[in-house]
Motif scaffolding. Structure first.
Motif, mmCIF file in Angstrom:
data_model
loop_
_atom_site.group_PDB
_atom_site.id
_atom_site.type_symbol
_atom_site.label_atom_id
_atom_site.label_comp_id
_atom_site.label_asym_id
_atom_site.label_seq_id
_atom_site.Cartn_x
_atom_site.Cartn_y
_atom_site.Cartn_z
ATOM 1 N N THR A 62 9.494 4.920 -12.453
ATOM 2 C CA THR A 62 11.385 5.003 -11.606
ATOM 3 C C THR A 62 11.055 5.798 -10.661
ATOM 4 N N ALA A 63 10.111 6.818 -10.408
ATOM 5 C CA ALA A 63 10.216 8.023 -9.823
ATOM 6 C C ALA A 63 9.625 7.052 -8.623
ATOM 7 N N THR A 64 9.152 6.384 -8.064
ATOM 8 C CA THR A 64 8.466 5.460 -7.529
ATOM 9 C C THR A 64 10.020 4.970 -7.307
ATOM 10 N N ALA A 65 9.748 3.918 -8.339
ATOM 11 C CA ALA A 65 11.696 3.163 -7.424
ATOM 12 C C ALA A 65 12.447 3.428 -6.553
ATOM 13 N N GLU A 66 12.742 5.064 -7.268
ATOM 14 C CA GLU A 66 13.974 6.361 -6.624
ATOM 15 C C GLU A 66 14.119 6.389 -5.335
ATOM 16 N N PRO A 91 12.224 -1.036 -10.364
ATOM 17 C CA PRO A 91 11.281 -0.278 -11.199
ATOM 18 C C PRO A 91 10.432 -1.896 -11.570
ATOM 19 N N SER A 92 11.494 -2.632 -11.654
ATOM 20 C CA SER A 92 10.555 -4.395 -12.404
ATOM 21 C C SER A 92 10.003 -4.675 -10.623
ATOM 22 N N ALA A 93 10.771 -4.318 -9.613
ATOM 23 C CA ALA A 93 10.301 -4.863 -8.396
ATOM 24 C C ALA A 93 9.127 -4.209 -7.810
ATOM 25 N N VAL A 94 9.214 -2.913 -8.565
ATOM 26 C CA VAL A 94 7.890 -1.839 -8.178
ATOM 27 C C VAL A 94 6.731 -2.650 -8.858
ATOM 28 N N SER A 95 6.879 -2.755 -9.867
ATOM 29 C CA SER A 95 5.705 -3.014 -10.520
ATOM 30 C C SER A 95 4.998 -4.626 -10.293
ATOM 31 N N GLN A 96 6.245 -5.110 -9.864
ATOM 32 C CA GLN A 96 5.746 -7.179 -9.323
ATOM 33 C C GLN A 96 4.872 -7.083 -8.053
ATOM 34 N N LEU A 119 0.793 -1.063 -0.107
ATOM 35 C CA LEU A 119 -0.430 0.197 -0.118
ATOM 36 C C LEU A 119 0.775 1.023 0.141
ATOM 37 N N ARG A 120 2.255 0.911 0.371
ATOM 38 C CA ARG A 120 2.739 2.325 0.204
ATOM 39 C C ARG A 120 3.515 2.613 -0.699
ATOM 40 N N ILE A 121 3.333 1.906 -1.397
ATOM 41 C CA ILE A 121 4.288 1.594 -2.669
ATOM 42 C C ILE A 121 3.181 2.178 -4.068
ATOM 43 N N LEU A 122 1.925 1.848 -3.825
ATOM 44 C CA LEU A 122 1.085 2.587 -4.278
ATOM 45 C C LEU A 122 0.624 4.058 -3.783
ATOM 46 N N ARG A 123 1.110 3.846 -2.806
ATOM 47 C CA ARG A 123 0.478 6.096 -2.409
ATOM 48 C C ARG A 123 1.851 6.766 -2.960
ATOM 49 N N ALA A 147 -7.775 1.939 -7.461
ATOM 50 C CA ALA A 147 -6.756 1.826 -6.698
ATOM 51 C C ALA A 147 -7.370 3.895 -5.794
ATOM 52 N N ARG A 148 -7.886 4.358 -6.130
ATOM 53 C CA ARG A 148 -8.164 5.588 -5.734
ATOM 54 C C ARG A 148 -8.598 4.895 -4.394
ATOM 55 N N LEU A 149 -9.847 4.623 -4.268
ATOM 56 C CA LEU A 149 -10.640 4.292 -3.073
ATOM 57 C C LEU A 149 -10.004 3.490 -2.413
ATOM 58 N N VAL A 150 -8.795 2.234 -2.976
ATOM 59 C CA VAL A 150 -8.360 1.720 -1.562
ATOM 60 C C VAL A 150 -7.001 2.853 -1.106
ATOM 61 N N LEU A 151 -6.372 3.727 -1.429
ATOM 62 C CA LEU A 151 -5.547 4.793 -0.905
ATOM 63 C C LEU A 151 -6.359 5.738 -0.260
ATOM 64 N N ARG A 152 -7.777 5.887 0.191
ATOM 65 C CA ARG A 152 -8.359 6.823 0.524
ATOM 66 C C ARG A 152 -8.420 5.967 2.021
ATOM 67 N N HIS A 153 -9.128 4.832 2.045
ATOM 68 C CA HIS A 153 -8.978 3.947 3.319
ATOM 69 C C HIS A 153 -8.045 3.799 4.135
ATOM 70 N N ALA A 154 -6.656 3.449 3.131
ATOM 71 C CA ALA A 154 -5.181 3.126 3.396
ATOM 72 C C ALA A 154 -4.952 4.598 3.664
ATOM 73 N N GLU A 155 -5.109 6.055 3.740
ATOM 74 C CA GLU A 155 -4.971 6.947 4.201
ATOM 75 C C GLU A 155 -4.988 6.520 5.855
ATOM 76 N N ALA A 156 -6.142 6.085 6.487
ATOM 77 C CA ALA A 156 -6.132 6.805 7.335
ATOM 78 C C ALA A 156 -5.487 5.315 8.634
ATOM 79 N N VAL A 157 -4.877 4.012 8.085
ATOM 80 C CA VAL A 157 -4.251 2.776 8.372
ATOM 81 C C VAL A 157 -3.275 3.391 8.461
ATOM 82 N N PHE A 158 -3.020 5.365 7.539
ATOM 83 C CA PHE A 158 -1.072 5.307 7.762
ATOM 84 C C PHE A 158 -1.153 6.179 9.174
#
Length: 304
Positions: free
Chosen positions: A22-26, A32-37, A9-13, A64-75
């Protein structure tokens, strides 16, 4: 129920914030392949598509946006938990259960709790009044974290189950009625009162302490009356029914009672704290012990 993994979930956020794999991986120090996987695995676990191809970039789906909306409360809740855990490890939060004998509660425990509340408001203290011997039974069975009692009724220093912490040598003064011939006598000694009727409990720590103090002064006290509570003891002294030894921290001012400090002998009762072996380093317990020691030191200065 879907399987949720905080790391994914942190990767998605982060992808939502950075915009590209690429920017997410950095940012996360991944490839990048690990992020995608990881995101592919998360999509499979949740049973929804999380990303859509958009030219050379990817775009978050509505799911994905729905998932992140709920994930924010978890974070947010995890951040709070992390902050509280950090405070606990620093001794700034937590709960300490204290078992203490009756006169130690107002003289030592309450001032220590007040001081601790001012410096570490996140540490809560629950107090349980108990007889001197009972406090250690409560400690042994885990019902309290810290016990205050008299040294004579505390576990021995060699007891492997507990760690003892000396707190206070509490002076014992003599309570006399105002018209007693020795009420204003200079250089009053305990032996001067050998022929008096003494007031103390029939058994228990105060009986032992009174008898031991008198015997150390050269006589065995005649027990004129038996009482365990200080209100009853001082009321009988006021009525001229006898005399009593009273701990200085337990003395309550009464117009009809004269409290006299002894010039010699000067008996004391020794107040100790104890914790289960190894628990002294628990941050909240250590904070409470520090507060008790500071309070005891202040009382010792007042008594000298």
């Amino acid at each position: 129920m879907a399987e949720w993994e905080i790391r994914k979930l942190r990767i998605l956020r982060t992808l939502r914030e950075k915009g590209t794999v690429t920017a997410t991986a950095e940012a996360l120090r991944m490839t990048p392949s690990a992020v995608s996987q990881q995101l592919t695995n998360l999509s499979a676990q949740l049973g929804v598509e999380l990303l859509q191809a958009h030219g050379r970039r990817v775009r978050l789906t509505d799911a994905a946006r729905l998932v992140l909306r709920h994930a924010e409360a978890v974070f947010e809740q995890l951040e709070r938990a992390d902050a509280e855990l950090t405070a606990y490890l620093r001794g700034e939060a937590g709960e300490v259960r204290v078992g203490a004998f009756s006169t130690a509660v107002p003289a030592l425990v309450v001032p220590a709790v007040r001081a601790l509340r001012a410096t570490h408001p996140g540490v809560s203290v629950r107090v349980r009044e108990a007889e001197a011997g009972e406090a250690y039974d409560l400690l042994a069975c885990g019902e309290v974290d810290l016990a205050l009692s008299l040294a004579a009724h505390a576990p021995g220093a060699a007891d492997p189950a507990f760690t003892r912490v000396p707190l206070l040598a509490d002076p014992l003064d003599v309570a006399l009625p105002p018209d007693h011939p020795l009420a204003a006598a200079a250089g009053l000694r305990l032996a001067d009162l050998a022929a008096e009727a003494w007031i103390f409990g029939g058994s228990g720590p105060w009986s032992d302490i009174t008898r031991a103090a008198c015997e150390a002064a050269g006589f065995s006290p005649h027990q004129g009356h038996s009482a365990a509570g200080w209100t009853a003891i001082l009321a009988m002294v006021e009525a001229g029914m006898g005399v009593a030894l009273v701990p200085r921290t337990a003395a309550v001012r009464r117009d009809g009672v004269v409290m006299r400090e002894l010039s010699t002998d000067r008996p004391r009762r020794h107040v100790v704290a104890a914790v289960r072996r190894g628990a002294r380093d628990a941050p909240a317990v250590a904070r409470m012990l520090d507060a008790l020691r500071t309070t005891a030191d202040r009382l010792s200065e007042q008594n000298t």
